[in-house]
Scaffold this active site. Sequence first.
Site, PDB file in Angstrom:
ATOM      1  N   TYR A   1     -10.870  12.040  -1.011  1.00  0.00           N
ATOM      2  CA  TYR A   1     -11.227  10.831  -0.243  1.00  0.00           C
ATOM      3  C   TYR A   1     -10.394  10.776   1.039  1.00  0.00           C
ATOM      4  O   TYR A   1     -10.928  10.584   2.135  1.00  0.00           O
ATOM      5  CB  TYR A   1     -10.992   9.565  -1.084  1.00  0.00           C
ATOM      6  CG  TYR A   1     -10.972   8.323  -0.223  1.00  0.00           C
ATOM      7  CD1 TYR A   1     -12.150   7.800   0.304  1.00  0.00           C
ATOM      8  CD2 TYR A   1      -9.761   7.691   0.126  1.00  0.00           C
ATOM      9  CE1 TYR A   1     -12.127   6.679   1.137  1.00  0.00           C
ATOM     10  CE2 TYR A   1      -9.743   6.581   0.953  1.00  0.00           C
ATOM     11  CZ  TYR A   1     -10.922   6.090   1.464  1.00  0.00           C
ATOM     12  OH  TYR A   1     -10.897   4.996   2.294  1.00  0.00           O
TER      13      TYR A   1
ATOM     14  N   LYS B   1     -11.401  11.058   5.354  1.00  0.00           N
ATOM     15  CA  LYS B   1     -10.988  10.190   6.476  1.00  0.00           C
ATOM     16  C   LYS B   1     -10.334  11.042   7.568  1.00  0.00           C
ATOM     17  O   LYS B   1     -10.597  10.861   8.761  1.00  0.00           O
ATOM     18  CB  LYS B   1     -10.014   9.108   5.995  1.00  0.00           C
ATOM     19  CG  LYS B   1     -10.642   8.106   5.068  1.00  0.00           C
ATOM     20  CD  LYS B   1     -11.661   7.230   5.793  1.00  0.00           C
ATOM     21  CE  LYS B   1     -12.387   6.288   4.871  1.00  0.00           C
ATOM     22  NZ  LYS B   1     -13.544   5.654   5.445  1.00  0.00           N
TER      23      LYS B   1
ATOM     24  N   SER C   1      -7.988   5.067   7.447  1.00  0.00           N
ATOM     25  CA  SER C   1      -7.110   4.589   6.388  1.00  0.00           C
ATOM     26  C   SER C   1      -5.696   5.104   6.592  1.00  0.00           C
ATOM     27  O   SER C   1      -5.497   6.215   7.119  1.00  0.00           O
ATOM     28  CB  SER C   1      -7.661   5.122   5.059  1.00  0.00           C
ATOM     29  OG  SER C   1      -6.737   4.949   4.038  1.00  0.00           O
TER      30      SER C   1
HETATM   31  P1  NAD Z   1     -17.175  -1.049   0.024  1.00  0.00           P
HETATM   32  O1  NAD Z   1     -17.536  -0.014  -0.980  1.00  0.00           O
HETATM   33  O2  NAD Z   1     -17.141  -2.474  -0.416  1.00  0.00           O
HETATM   34  O3  NAD Z   1     -18.166  -0.953   1.284  1.00  0.00           O
HETATM   35  C1  NAD Z   1     -18.732   0.261   1.703  1.00  0.00           C
HETATM   36  C2  NAD Z   1     -20.219   0.054   1.811  1.00  0.00           C
HETATM   37  O4  NAD Z   1     -20.803   1.288   2.257  1.00  0.00           O
HETATM   38  C3  NAD Z   1     -20.890  -0.312   0.502  1.00  0.00           C
HETATM   39  O5  NAD Z   1     -21.647  -1.494   0.676  1.00  0.00           O
HETATM   40  C4  NAD Z   1     -21.786   0.894   0.170  1.00  0.00           C
HETATM   41  O6  NAD Z   1     -22.961   0.500  -0.493  1.00  0.00           O
HETATM   42  C5  NAD Z   1     -22.035   1.475   1.551  1.00  0.00           C
HETATM   43  N1  NAD Z   1     -22.327   2.921   1.583  1.00  0.00           N
HETATM   44  C6  NAD Z   1     -21.627   3.925   1.009  1.00  0.00           C
HETATM   45  N2  NAD Z   1     -22.204   5.105   1.276  1.00  0.00           N
HETATM   46  C7  NAD Z   1     -23.303   4.847   2.048  1.00  0.00           C
HETATM   47  C8  NAD Z   1     -24.313   5.654   2.631  1.00  0.00           C
HETATM   48  N3  NAD Z   1     -24.331   6.990   2.476  1.00  0.00           N
HETATM   49  N4  NAD Z   1     -25.277   5.051   3.354  1.00  0.00           N
HETATM   50  C9  NAD Z   1     -25.289   3.702   3.512  1.00  0.00           C
HETATM   51  N5  NAD Z   1     -24.375   2.890   2.966  1.00  0.00           N
HETATM   52  C10 NAD Z   1     -23.380   3.455   2.237  1.00  0.00           C
HETATM   53  O7  NAD Z   1     -15.780  -0.610   0.660  1.00  0.00           O
HETATM   54  P2  NAD Z   1     -14.788  -1.416   1.619  1.00  0.00           P
HETATM   55  O8  NAD Z   1     -13.541  -1.663   0.850  1.00  0.00           O
HETATM   56  O9  NAD Z   1     -15.492  -2.509   2.272  1.00  0.00           O
HETATM   57  O10 NAD Z   1     -14.448  -0.265   2.655  1.00  0.00           O
HETATM   58  C11 NAD Z   1     -15.150  -0.138   3.868  1.00  0.00           C
HETATM   59  C12 NAD Z   1     -14.628   1.082   4.596  1.00  0.00           C
HETATM   60  O11 NAD Z   1     -13.222   0.936   4.814  1.00  0.00           O
HETATM   61  C13 NAD Z   1     -14.812   2.381   3.812  1.00  0.00           C
HETATM   62  O12 NAD Z   1     -15.144   3.415   4.720  1.00  0.00           O
HETATM   63  C14 NAD Z   1     -13.431   2.620   3.233  1.00  0.00           C
HETATM   64  O13 NAD Z   1     -13.206   3.991   3.006  1.00  0.00           O
HETATM   65  C15 NAD Z   1     -12.535   2.077   4.315  1.00  0.00           C
HETATM   66  N6  NAD Z   1     -11.225   1.667   3.843  1.00  0.00           N
HETATM   67  C16 NAD Z   1     -11.158   0.835   2.767  1.00  0.00           C
HETATM   68  C17 NAD Z   1      -9.903   0.461   2.289  1.00  0.00           C
HETATM   69  C18 NAD Z   1      -9.794  -0.400   1.061  1.00  0.00           C
HETATM   70  O14 NAD Z   1      -8.784  -0.345   0.386  1.00  0.00           O
HETATM   71  N7  NAD Z   1     -10.791  -1.218   0.730  1.00  0.00           N
HETATM   72  C19 NAD Z   1      -8.743   0.928   2.925  1.00  0.00           C
HETATM   73  C20 NAD Z   1      -8.879   1.767   4.026  1.00  0.00           C
HETATM   74  C21 NAD Z   1     -10.128   2.134   4.472  1.00  0.00           C
HETATM   75  C1  WQD Z   2      -1.796  -0.385  -4.907  1.00  0.00           C
HETATM   76  C2  WQD Z   2      -0.535  -0.353  -5.737  1.00  0.00           C
HETATM   77  C3  WQD Z   2      -0.468   1.355  -7.425  1.00  0.00           C
HETATM   78  C4  WQD Z   2      -3.728  -0.250  -9.850  1.00  0.00           C
HETATM   79  C5  WQD Z   2      -5.608   3.174  -2.027  1.00  0.00           C
HETATM   80  C6  WQD Z   2      -6.034   4.366  -1.241  1.00  0.00           C
HETATM   81  C7  WQD Z   2      -5.874   4.088   0.223  1.00  0.00           C
HETATM   82  C8  WQD Z   2      -6.588   2.803   0.613  1.00  0.00           C
HETATM   83  C9  WQD Z   2      -6.199   1.666  -0.250  1.00  0.00           C
HETATM   84  C10 WQD Z   2      -8.794   3.372   1.262  1.00  0.00           C
HETATM   85  C11 WQD Z   2      -0.032   1.051  -5.990  1.00  0.00           C
HETATM   86  C12 WQD Z   2      -0.468  -0.024  -8.035  1.00  0.00           C
HETATM   87  C13 WQD Z   2      -2.782  -0.076  -8.859  1.00  0.00           C
HETATM   88  C14 WQD Z   2      -3.285  -0.550 -11.169  1.00  0.00           C
HETATM   89  C15 WQD Z   2      -1.007  -0.494 -10.397  1.00  0.00           C
HETATM   90  N1  WQD Z   2      -7.998   2.885   0.447  1.00  0.00           N
HETATM   91  N2  WQD Z   2      -1.437  -0.192  -9.131  1.00  0.00           N
HETATM   92  N3  WQD Z   2      -1.932  -0.665 -11.380  1.00  0.00           N
HETATM   93  O1  WQD Z   2      -3.139   3.500  -3.946  1.00  0.00           O
HETATM   94  O2  WQD Z   2      -1.997   2.028  -2.236  1.00  0.00           O
HETATM   95  O3  WQD Z   2      -4.236   2.917  -1.766  1.00  0.00           O
HETATM   96  O4  WQD Z   2      -6.385   2.039  -1.620  1.00  0.00           O
HETATM   97  O5  WQD Z   2      -8.597   4.005   2.231  1.00  0.00           O
HETATM   98  O6  WQD Z   2      -6.402   5.183   0.866  1.00  0.00           O
HETATM   99  O7  WQD Z   2      -5.243   5.471  -1.623  1.00  0.00           O
HETATM  100  O8  WQD Z   2      -4.015   1.175  -3.452  1.00  0.00           O
HETATM  101  O9  WQD Z   2      -4.850  -0.715  -4.784  1.00  0.00           O
HETATM  102  O10 WQD Z   2      -4.949   1.621  -5.772  1.00  0.00           O
HETATM  103  O11 WQD Z   2      -2.747   0.510  -5.478  1.00  0.00           O
HETATM  104  O12 WQD Z   2       0.191  -0.609 -10.654  1.00  0.00           O
HETATM  105  O13 WQD Z   2      -4.065  -0.705 -12.117  1.00  0.00           O
HETATM  106  O14 WQD Z   2      -0.839  -0.903  -7.026  1.00  0.00           O
HETATM  107  O15 WQD Z   2       0.437   2.203  -8.080  1.00  0.00           O
HETATM  108  O16 WQD Z   2       1.359   0.974  -5.927  1.00  0.00           O
HETATM  109  P1  WQD Z   2      -3.249   2.488  -2.907  1.00  0.00           P
HETATM  110  P2  WQD Z   2      -4.244   0.641  -4.916  1.00  0.00           P
END
Ligand code: NAD
Ligand code: WQD
Length: 336
Positions: free
Chosen positions: A152, A156, A126
């Site tokens: 969190y 990562k 991330s």
């Molecule tokens: P998500 O929650 O939709 O998907 C994650 C999946 O992992 C879920 O289906 C959950 O049931 C499964 N899971 C969690 N813990 C588990 C375990 N111990 N064993 C087996 N399954 C497990 O999330 P996503 O948005 O699809 O994110 C996928 C990956 O990408 C995550 O690692 C997340 O941290 C990373 N990521 C997400 C974002 C974002 O904003 N969505 C941004 C950067 C990184």
């Molecule tokens: C986006 C923008 C908020 C909710 C997080 C994690 C990052 C990555 C992505 C996994 C920000 C604003 C949000 C609301 C708002 N995930 N906001 N009202 O914080 O950029 O990143 O998710 O790795 O690690 O930190 O994403 O979607 O929470 O927010 O105004 O109710 O929306 O302030 O500017 P963020 P977000």
Amino acid sequence: MNGKILVTGGTGYIGSHTVVELLNAGYEVEILDNLFNSKIEVLDRIDRITGKKPKFYKADLLDRVALDDIFANTKYDSVIHFAGLKAVGESVQKPLEYYKNNVDGTINLLQSMQEHGVKKIIFSSSATVYGVQESPEYVETMTTGGQLSNPYGRTKYFIEEIMKDLCTADPEFQVALLRYFNPIGAHPSGLLGEDPNGIPNNLMPIVMQVARGQREKLGVYGNDYPTKDGTCRRDYIHVVDLAKGHMAMLDHMQPGVSIFNLGSGEPNSVMEIIAAFEKASGKELPYEVVARRAGDLPEFWANPAKAKAELSWQTELTIDDAMKDTLNFISHESKQ
Ligand code: NAD
Ligand code: WQD
């Protein structure tokens, strides 16, 4: 013939979109998920889109015996590792749960892979690992792990470091750390999208709740930031572009650690996201400016040049595409 891939977290938001791209490209895919934050119905949706239903293991990464059984059953070429907990706020309240699930879970996975001779892994990292930098345009060469605002994000960062150490110890490992920026949008079929269990934290799932009438209005976290319109700016990336980034990565795996930003390079403010959603829906989105959220940075975005140069990958879809696809997903939900 493409190889066999195990996708952890493959019924989740980003995982399910990536599974669709993998199946369409001819990979054999198996999914491992404990369904903590996703639903089993996703498998039928994947089948409806691709005509293929991947083998599914309902298993937890913390269950080492289950992992060993899965790896003993099938010889995978690679693993794409999405499984993890991702709610930033919750990680502050429950740090041990986050470290155990994300860090211990990943160590179990890596140990089982190593014991079964599977040595290629793509990890969902991330942009959060960059922490606070002097420049808001994040480049892969920047030092990571400084001033991370929540557990969190630290999971990562720690996992990235563990994977780097593993590559030093075992030079056969091929690790890709993909640093996602802010994934949004849904599959154009309307069958897959972000559908978290429990209370969402991220911007788009909250916007979706307002659009469905489940929430009265969106709270905009502050409009006094030093940005053009005072609201925070992020690099939003369509989830289908993000899924395709994994395909590009699979074609370029190499021994040791490879690190890539997956983002568009173009930040948008919260007000711009609201405007794009209103344009796509033709309706006003009720919102109210509320206090800043602790830990939010004013702005950051990806420098995506490395992925473009080395993976021949770049984003193709816009935030308007993401809004249209999100609305299509919402309208399909009500018909299911
Ligand atoms: P998500 O929650 O939709 O998907 C994650 C999946 O992992 C879920 O289906 C959950 O049931 C499964 N899971 C969690 N813990 C588990 C375990 N111990 N064993 C087996 N399954 C497990 O999330 P996503 O948005 O699809 O994110 C996928 C990956 O990408 C995550 O690692 C997340 O941290 C990373 N990521 C997400 C974002 C974002 O904003 N969505 C941004 C950067 C990184
Ligand atoms: C986006 C923008 C908020 C909710 C997080 C994690 C990052 C990555 C992505 C996994 C920000 C604003 C949000 C609301 C708002 N995930 N906001 N009202 O914080 O950029 O990143 O998710 O790795 O690690 O930190 O994403 O979607 O929470 O927010 O105004 O109710 O929306 O302030 O500017 P963020 P977000």
